[in-house]
Design a protein around this motif. Structure first.
Motif: not given
Length: 414
Positions: A143-164
């Motif tokens: 995933l490569r999101g935009g710089s404007e959403a980087i903090n949001s994306n990092k938090a979401i991916v952190k959660a998704l990876c915890q699920g994995l």
């Protein structure tokens, strides 16, 4: 080893591990991912607030900030989309069998694409949607999101990876490129040995950059310069309702209406009331000369407006002489995304359906329905406007390819 090469190699390794796992295991992972989003909701919202504050600080348009924003309701929507994927049939392993006269049995089977790279802007819900779809279809995802959403994306991916991790799957099935420097994306374009396909989602500049510079095959998702054509035989009340919904319900998304075409025979009856209501919603109207003669309180439209996707509370309006002119205009200036006609005439509806070159063509309905969830696919990974492999909302089936399995009993070719 560069950071991008390391991510690509891990994604390739992960794709081999996830490709053969059972539907039950994938569904468990999706449930765990959804549960982790719920548990980390406050952390995700806090991260998103930092992104929104920065966006306002740098003067990002309000329509784009609206795309960026997350709240409890929107995160609930992300959770719902992940859980909806659990209930959808798994395409992997489906196929058809052909028995050849020489005794060979050919099995044409659906298999995962492998490593999918998603390049996108603004909307952090894409992070969750894209990851969930890729996991269900047996792919790893970068995933490569935009710089404007980087903090949001990092938090979401952190959660998704915890699920994995809770589902005992490799966490690098889902990876986020956290460095939003443009040089990193250029590096990703070169990872043909590890990444099987790139899917860009965003504005025309982003998509053009990916298509023109990537060595990796690209599934092109286009911008949405979508039209509503109000035919001379339209139900005008229905037409107004569809127009208002298509333009104002969420103007910052790609399936929102950007242009209104109106047949000259009903223009005087339709335009004054419809345009007044649009203005009541705060829509800026840019009209052709004929539109302005009927309803003077609009901005003169410029020639290059016809090809612009506004993604804002703006609409262009043109009075046309015929349905043929409407179809010709749409095919010239549209982006092949979503187009709609409002008419009570069956033959004219069919003429529009067959004549308009777009992924989704509507009769008497809002273009806002062009969406994976609304089409029953769960979330979508993008709206493809190309004509190879996938077109329209891309769900699970579009994240697979085919593999031939040939079963014999000693056959040799003469």
């Amino acid at each position: 080893m560069s950071m991008i090469l390391d991510i690509a190699k891990k994604a390739k390794e992960a794709s081999c591990k996830i490709a053969g796992i059972s539907t039950a295991v994938k569904n468990d992972a999706l449930r765990m991912m959804a549960e982790a989003l719920e548990q980390m909701k406050d952390e995700i919202i806090e991260a998103n607030e930092r992104d929104v504050a920065k966006a306002r600080e740098i003067g990002l348009k309000e329509a784009l900030i609206e795309r960026l924003m997350l709240n409890s309701t929107r995160i609930d929507g992300m959770i719902k989309e992940l859980l909806a994927l659990v209930d959808l049939p798994d395409p992997v392993g489906n196929g058809t069998a052909i028995k050849r006269p020489n005794g060979l049995t050919l099995l044409k089977q659906k298999v995962p694409l492998g490593v999918v790279g998603i390049i996108y802007e603004s909307r952090p819900n894409v992070t969750s949607d894209a990851a969930g779809l890729c996991i269900k279809a047996g792919n790893s995802v970068i995933l490569r999101g935009g710089s404007e959403a980087i903090n949001s994306n990092k938090a979401i991916v952190k959660a998704l990876c915890q699920g994995l991790e809770k589902a005992n799957l490799p966490t690098y099935c889902i990876q986020l490129i956290e460095d939003t420097n443009r040089e990193r994306i250029q590096e990703l374009f070169q990872m043909r040995d590890y990444v099987d396909v790139l899917i860009p989602r965003g504005g025309s500049a982003l998509i053009k950059n990916v298509v023109e510079n990537s060595r990796i095959p690209v599934i092109e998702t286009g911008e949405g310069n979508c039209h509503i054509y109000v035919d001379e035989f339209a139900d005008l009340s229905m037409a107004k309702s569809i127009l208002i919904n298509a333009k104002t319900s969420r103007p910052s998304v790609c399936n929102a209406a950007e242009k209104l075409l109106v047949h000259e025979k009903i223009a005087h009856a339709f335009l004054p009331e419809a345009l007044q209501e649009l203005q009541n919603f705060g829509v800026e109207i840019r009209g052709c000369e004929r539109t302005r003669k009927i309803y003077p309180n609009v901005v003169p439209i410029k020639a290059d407006d016809w090809s612009i996707e506004y993604l804002d509370m703006v609409i262009g309006v043109k009075v046309v002489d015929s349905i043929d002119e409407a179809v010709e205009h749409i095919n010239r200036f549209g982006t092949g995304h979503s187009e709609a006609i409002v008419t009570k005439d069956y033959e004219r509806a069919n003429l529009f359906l067959s004549g308009v070159d777009a992924a989704c063509v509507y009769v008497n309905a809002s273009t806002r329905f062009t969406d994976g969830g609304e089409f029953g696919m769960g979330a979508e990974i993008g709206i493809s406007t190309q004509k190879l492999h996938a077109r329209g909302p891309m769900g699970l089936d579009e994240l697979t390819t085919t593999k031939y399995l040939i079963l014999g009993n000693g056959q040799v070719r003469n």
